[in-house]
Write an enzyme that holds these catalytic residues in place. Structure first.
Site, mmCIF file in Angstrom:
data_model
loop_
_atom_site.group_PDB
_atom_site.id
_atom_site.type_symbol
_atom_site.label_atom_id
_atom_site.label_comp_id
_atom_site.label_asym_id
_atom_site.label_seq_id
_atom_site.Cartn_x
_atom_site.Cartn_y
_atom_site.Cartn_z
ATOM 1 N N PHE A 150 61.654 -33.991 -94.588
ATOM 2 C CA PHE A 150 61.429 -32.656 -94.025
ATOM 3 C C PHE A 150 62.351 -32.338 -92.853
ATOM 4 O O PHE A 150 62.538 -31.176 -92.521
ATOM 5 C CB PHE A 150 59.959 -32.529 -93.559
ATOM 6 C CG PHE A 150 59.704 -33.195 -92.226
ATOM 7 C CD1 PHE A 150 59.972 -32.516 -91.037
ATOM 8 C CD2 PHE A 150 59.231 -34.503 -92.147
ATOM 9 C CE1 PHE A 150 59.764 -33.129 -89.803
ATOM 10 C CE2 PHE A 150 59.028 -35.116 -90.925
ATOM 11 C CZ PHE A 150 59.292 -34.419 -89.751
ATOM 12 N N LYS A 174 65.001 -33.171 -105.284
ATOM 13 C CA LYS A 174 63.555 -33.012 -105.026
ATOM 14 C C LYS A 174 63.418 -32.920 -103.506
ATOM 15 O O LYS A 174 63.363 -33.921 -102.803
ATOM 16 C CB LYS A 174 62.793 -34.222 -105.569
ATOM 17 C CG LYS A 174 61.345 -33.976 -105.920
ATOM 18 C CD LYS A 174 60.472 -33.467 -104.807
ATOM 19 C CE LYS A 174 60.024 -34.532 -103.844
ATOM 20 N NZ LYS A 174 59.391 -33.981 -102.618
ATOM 21 N N GLU A 177 58.343 -31.365 -99.782
ATOM 22 C CA GLU A 177 57.351 -30.324 -100.100
ATOM 23 C C GLU A 177 56.901 -29.611 -98.822
ATOM 24 O O GLU A 177 56.223 -28.583 -98.902
ATOM 25 C CB GLU A 177 56.160 -30.931 -100.856
ATOM 26 C CG GLU A 177 55.311 -31.933 -100.082
ATOM 27 C CD GLU A 177 55.911 -33.352 -100.041
ATOM 28 O OE1 GLU A 177 57.147 -33.505 -100.176
ATOM 29 O OE2 GLU A 177 55.122 -34.296 -99.854
ATOM 30 N N SER A 227 61.021 -42.101 -94.908
ATOM 31 C CA SER A 227 60.394 -43.159 -94.104
ATOM 32 C C SER A 227 60.597 -44.547 -94.725
ATOM 33 O O SER A 227 60.946 -44.666 -95.910
ATOM 34 C CB SER A 227 58.907 -42.859 -93.976
ATOM 35 O OG SER A 227 58.344 -42.815 -95.276
ATOM 36 N N CYS A 282 66.102 -38.605 -87.192
ATOM 37 C CA CYS A 282 66.185 -40.042 -87.466
ATOM 38 C C CYS A 282 67.099 -40.735 -86.466
ATOM 39 O O CYS A 282 67.064 -41.945 -86.316
ATOM 40 C CB CYS A 282 66.714 -40.264 -88.879
ATOM 41 S SG CYS A 282 68.337 -39.542 -89.104
ATOM 42 N N GLU A 381 57.618 -46.383 -85.504
ATOM 43 C CA GLU A 381 58.440 -45.170 -85.373
ATOM 44 C C GLU A 381 57.472 -44.014 -85.104
ATOM 45 O O GLU A 381 56.679 -43.645 -85.969
ATOM 46 C CB GLU A 381 59.223 -44.904 -86.665
ATOM 47 C CG GLU A 381 60.127 -43.678 -86.539
ATOM 48 C CD GLU A 381 60.838 -43.283 -87.839
ATOM 49 O OE1 GLU A 381 60.270 -43.463 -88.918
ATOM 50 O OE2 GLU A 381 61.971 -42.774 -87.745
HETATM 51 P P1 NAD Z 1 58.736 -39.325 -96.253
HETATM 52 O O1 NAD Z 1 59.159 -40.704 -96.580
HETATM 53 O O2 NAD Z 1 57.294 -39.064 -96.043
HETATM 54 O O3 NAD Z 1 59.183 -38.296 -97.414
HETATM 55 C C1 NAD Z 1 60.519 -38.255 -97.880
HETATM 56 C C2 NAD Z 1 60.529 -37.772 -99.324
HETATM 57 O O4 NAD Z 1 59.840 -38.723 -100.145
HETATM 58 C C3 NAD Z 1 59.836 -36.433 -99.557
HETATM 59 O O5 NAD Z 1 60.608 -35.674 -100.471
HETATM 60 C C4 NAD Z 1 58.489 -36.810 -100.157
HETATM 61 O O6 NAD Z 1 57.988 -35.844 -101.055
HETATM 62 C C5 NAD Z 1 58.792 -38.094 -100.888
HETATM 63 N N1 NAD Z 1 57.639 -39.013 -100.903
HETATM 64 C C6 NAD Z 1 56.695 -39.144 -99.940
HETATM 65 N N2 NAD Z 1 55.822 -40.108 -100.265
HETATM 66 C C7 NAD Z 1 56.214 -40.591 -101.467
HETATM 67 C C8 NAD Z 1 55.716 -41.624 -102.318
HETATM 68 N N3 NAD Z 1 54.639 -42.334 -102.014
HETATM 69 N N4 NAD Z 1 56.380 -41.866 -103.455
HETATM 70 C C9 NAD Z 1 57.486 -41.165 -103.789
HETATM 71 N N5 NAD Z 1 58.005 -40.188 -103.009
HETATM 72 C C10 NAD Z 1 57.382 -39.904 -101.861
HETATM 73 O O7 NAD Z 1 59.603 -38.876 -94.977
HETATM 74 P P2 NAD Z 1 59.469 -37.571 -94.083
HETATM 75 O O8 NAD Z 1 58.222 -37.667 -93.261
HETATM 76 O O9 NAD Z 1 59.715 -36.371 -94.890
HETATM 77 O O10 NAD Z 1 60.744 -37.764 -93.121
HETATM 78 C C11 NAD Z 1 60.721 -38.494 -91.920
HETATM 79 C C12 NAD Z 1 61.255 -39.897 -92.107
HETATM 80 O O11 NAD Z 1 62.584 -39.838 -92.611
HETATM 81 C C13 NAD Z 1 61.376 -40.668 -90.800
HETATM 82 O O12 NAD Z 1 60.944 -41.984 -91.019
HETATM 83 C C14 NAD Z 1 62.863 -40.639 -90.474
HETATM 84 O O13 NAD Z 1 63.330 -41.715 -89.680
HETATM 85 C C15 NAD Z 1 63.433 -40.710 -91.846
HETATM 86 N N6 NAD Z 1 64.803 -40.206 -91.885
HETATM 87 C C16 NAD Z 1 65.805 -41.129 -92.015
HETATM 88 C C17 NAD Z 1 67.130 -40.720 -92.017
HETATM 89 C C18 NAD Z 1 68.246 -41.708 -92.151
HETATM 90 O O14 NAD Z 1 69.378 -41.283 -92.343
HETATM 91 N N7 NAD Z 1 68.001 -42.995 -92.075
HETATM 92 C C19 NAD Z 1 67.422 -39.350 -91.908
HETATM 93 C C20 NAD Z 1 66.364 -38.437 -91.796
HETATM 94 C C21 NAD Z 1 65.048 -38.881 -91.787
#
Ligand code: NAD
Length: 496
Positions: A150, A174, A177, A227, A282, A381
């Protein structure tokens, strides 16, 4: 009137027939912006088939023609930067200025994609054996997919599909959401730039839709940003299904503050990096390590942090926006509560109100000192406007502390000593390193390279490594016979 966000399949916005929809809320007001559908199995299948079909033509399209599409797309994105930033701000909550940056950093990747041809070039060696030459080509993989978080609704999708498509692939995105509207606009503009139908598809949804993409036999590569637990799951599931996977995951980014650093620049850098975008970057600095006497600056840091106020995206006085969701806010508040028992709380933003926005997910700047490595607030985090401070006696101790941390996304040192900076750069086990730069996100001609639990896979985002991720290499060994040449049977594998 409730808006149902369409999918984007075969070059068109398509109304989903799904009965499962998720509310997309403005995080400053809780106003429903739209409902995002969880695409059905059939819609996912149609999008994969459309991407497969488009690939047959697209892989034969000369790279300079693909580059021209990216040039037109870059121009259109620039023209629509403000509009995109506004859509993004409403659904994500970040301030308009920050949203402009989000779009701009994505546009820079499209520029890299427009210049991709030299990076697609293979290698040649003449006379690998007498009269035999060898060379290699890069070729596209097929249908690739991207699953995005997000926190950067424009930049992160733009890390992925322009590079994959410029390499000759087709792509299924994808998006998160929680803020999916920006992605739809990115896709519409791509089509307007002249992208043939099927090059880019948008499938909305959550875990179920991601799982369908992860196991689909026609998808060759998966890019993920999000994450740690989800990143690990995506990496394991994708590779179990024999796909190429790159998964960018969470972070705990440290800044080392040396006593010889420029004090005001250090404090400004720390405040901006820790609370900017509500700490939902991030690469945000979430841990400050004060070396020696620099810990005397913590009080000044507290004063500067205390004056930053969150607020709505369209107000110039907002330092940063709300937390993405009520659930995320509650999680951060729980961690702040734990922190109050584990460390010294110098600033507590738990009871934060913004006039005129009683329902926003607000958290004020929060600062902890005397934090220990065993504490929950150090190990987790937090992903909110929370900075924790630790004190050590030497740069060696600071480096050790960072290297012992399981994350390795970004880090920074503030110092006026070239020797300390060089030692830090050389010894630190983190992918992105800043020297007097608090958020060292590399430009797209470099790779983005998280270490340790911040990345799973072996090839990184954008830059040359992304081209390696999105292509196969084919090496050809070639000989041409002269009709007059005598022939003999060679029973070894040597080239003779
Ligand atoms: P998230 O992991 O909750 O969601 C990321 C994506 O995965 C979304 O599209 C979501 O729909 C999908 N998703 C969520 N749960 C899932 C599951 N159980 N199975 C399959 N798909 C699933 O992350 P978020 O809260 O949207 O974003 C924040 C996180 O992203 C933080 O941990 C941040 O550090 C990380 N981030 C990392 C970088 C990097 O370059 N390393 C960059 C941006 C964000």
């Amino acid at each position: 009137m409730t808006i149902h966000l369409p999918l984007f399949i075969n070059g068109e916005l398509v109304k989903s027939s799904s009965s499962k929809n998720i509310e997309v809320l403005n995080p400053a007001t809780q106003e429903i912006l739209c409902h995002v559908p969880c695409a059905t199995e059939n819609e996912i299948e149609v999008s994969v088939q459309s991407a497969l079909h488009a690939f047959e033509q697209w892989k034969e399209t000369p790279p300079p023609e693909r580059s021209r599409l990216m040039m037109r797309y870059q121009a259109l994105l620039k023209e629509h930067q403000e509009e995109l930033a506004e859509i993004l701000s409403q659904e994500n909550g970040k301030t308009l200025e920050d949203a402009r940056g989000d779009v701009w950093r994505g546009i820079e990747v499209v520029e890299q994609a427009a210049n991709i041809t030299p990076l697609l070039m293979g290698e040649t060696v003449e006379n690998v054996a007498r009269g035999i030459d060898a060379y290699s080509y890069t070729q596209a993989l097929g249908v690739c997919t991207g699953i995005t978080p997000f926190n950067f609704p424009a930049m992160i999708p733009l890390w992925m599909f322009p590079m994959a498509i410029a390499c000759g692939n087709t792509f299924i995105l994808k998006p998160s959401e929680q803020d999916p509207m920006t992605a739809n606009r990115l896709a519409e503009l791509f089509s307007e730039a002249g992208a043939p139908p099927g090059l880019l598809q948008i499938i909305h949804g959550e875990k179920e839709q991601v799982d369908a993409l992860l196991v689909h036999p026609d998808i060759k590569a998966v890019s993920f940003v999000g994450s740690v637990p989800v990143g690990q799951y995506i990496y394991k599931t994708g590779t179990d299904n024999l796909k190429r996977v790159q998964a960018f995951a969470g972070a705990k980014n440290h800044m080392v503050v040396m006593p010889d650093a420029n004090k005001s620049k250090t404090i400004d850098g720390l405040v901006g990096s820790a609370v900017g975008a509500a700490g939902q970057r991030c690469m945000a600095i979430s841990v400050a390590i004060f070396v020696g006497d620099s810990s005397e600056w913590i009080n000044e840091l507290k004063e500067k942090m205390a004056v930053v106020k969150p607020g709505p995206w369209d107000s110039e006085s907002s330092g940063y926006g709300p937390i993405i969701s009520h659930a995320a806010k509650e999680r951060i508040l729980d961690l702040i509560k734990i922190g109050r028992e584990e460390a010294t709380c110098l600033l507590d933003g738990s009871d934060c109100e913004v006039e005129g926005y009683p329902d926003g997910n607000w958290i004020g700047p929060t600062l902890f000192a005397d934090v220990k490595t065993e504490s929950t607030i150090y190990k987790t985090e937090i992903f909110g406007p929370v900075l924790i401070c630790m004190s050590v006696d030497s740069i060696e101790e600071a480096i050790q502390l960072i290297n012992d941390n399981p994350f390795g996304n970004g880090t920074s040192i503030f110092t006026s000593s070239g020797h300390s900076a060089r030692k830090f750069r050389h010894e630190i086990q983190v992918g992105q390193v800043g020297i007097n730069v608090p958020i060292p996100v590399p430009l797209p001609f470099f790779s983005f390279t998280g270490w340790k639990q911040s990345f799973y896979g072996d090839l990184h985002a954008y830059g040359k490594q992304a081209v390696r991720f999105y292509t196969e290499t084919k090496t050809v060994t070639e000989r041409w016979f002269d009709d007059e040449e005598s022939s003999e049977t060679n029973l070894t594998i040597d080239l003779k």
